[in-house]
Design a protein around this motif. Structure first.
Motif, PDB file in Angstrom:
ATOM      1  N   ILE A 134       0.938   4.203  -2.824  1.00 55.81           N
ATOM      2  CA  ILE A 134       0.756   5.623  -2.485  1.00 55.81           C
ATOM      3  C   ILE A 134       1.900   6.450  -3.064  1.00 55.81           C
ATOM      4  CG2 ILE A 134       0.751   7.285  -0.570  1.00 55.81           C
ATOM      5  CD1 ILE A 134      -0.668   5.030   1.082  1.00 55.81           C
ATOM      6  N   ASN A 148      -4.951   4.671  -1.502  1.00 54.33           N
ATOM      7  CA  ASN A 148      -4.767   4.154  -0.150  1.00 54.33           C
ATOM      8  C   ASN A 148      -6.073   3.558   0.377  1.00 54.33           C
ATOM      9  OD1 ASN A 148      -3.663   3.701   2.464  1.00 54.33           O
ATOM     10  ND2 ASN A 148      -4.439   5.679   3.136  1.00 54.33           N
ATOM     11  N   ASP A 158      -6.384  -0.383   1.010  1.00 51.26           N
ATOM     12  CA  ASP A 158      -6.510  -0.707   2.430  1.00 51.26           C
ATOM     13  C   ASP A 158      -7.729  -1.599   2.669  1.00 51.26           C
ATOM     14  OD1 ASP A 158      -5.655  -0.365   5.215  1.00 51.26           O
ATOM     15  OD2 ASP A 158      -7.545   0.733   5.437  1.00 51.26           O
ATOM     16  N   ILE A 192       0.838  -1.206   0.000  1.00 49.24           N
ATOM     17  CA  ILE A 192       0.000   0.000   0.000  1.00 49.24           C
ATOM     18  C   ILE A 192       0.870   1.252   0.000  1.00 49.24           C
ATOM     19  CG2 ILE A 192      -1.696   1.317   1.340  1.00 49.24           C
ATOM     20  CD1 ILE A 192      -2.857  -1.484   2.184  1.00 49.24           C
ATOM     21  N   ASN A 193       1.933   1.253   0.795  1.00 46.77           N
ATOM     22  CA  ASN A 193       2.837   2.401   0.815  1.00 46.77           C
ATOM     23  C   ASN A 193       3.478   2.622  -0.557  1.00 46.77           C
ATOM     24  OD1 ASN A 193       4.310   4.535   2.301  1.00 46.77           O
ATOM     25  ND2 ASN A 193       6.073   3.296   1.701  1.00 46.77           N
TER      26      ASN A 193
END
Length: 131
Positions: free
Chosen positions: A105, A121, A125, A101-102
């Motif tokens: 982003i 995100n 998520d 996820i990071n």
């Protein structure tokens, strides 16, 4: 040697090019070589790109569940490529979801619109909590 972030960036570019109708036969190899993505990182790039392409229908079906009022076909092409890559990794790879996820982003910050990182995100998520 390329970092995994650089590999993911290249894969997003390849997914974008494929969606825009580019002939992919020689392009993938040439593009990855141009970006100096070689050896193990090349295998990683191939795995991600081919994995998304092979599973795009399942990935899109999963994404559609979490896009609320949108469909994946209504999302911008760059955002769609980032979401597909992130969803693929969450669904099919044994990589920490927070890292995936990071990375998504960060890719959105680099490649997509201003509101895209928050949107991406949120979607990834929600998928990560289920998978």
């Amino acid at each position: 040697m390329a970092t995994r972030h650089q590999v993911r960036n290249a894969v997003v570019s390849l997914l974008y090019a494929k969606e825009m109708g580019s002939e992919m036969n020689d392009f993938v190899s040439e593009y990855l070589e141009e970006k100096r993505i070689r050896n193990d990182q090349r295998k990683f790039a191939d795995k991600l790109f081919n994995g998304v392409c092979k599973n795009v229908n399942q990935i899109d079906n999963e994404l559609d569940k979490y896009l609320n009022e949108y469909k994946i076909s209504q999302i911008g092409t760059v955002e769609r490529a980032i979401l597909r890559l992130g969803a693929y990794e969450i669904m099919y790879e044994a990589i920490d979801k927070a890292i995936i996820i990071n990375e998504a982003i960060e890719l959105a910050k680099e490649l997509a619109g201003e509101s895209s990182p928050k949107f991406i995100n949120g979607v990834l998520d929600r998928i990560g909590k289920v998978k």
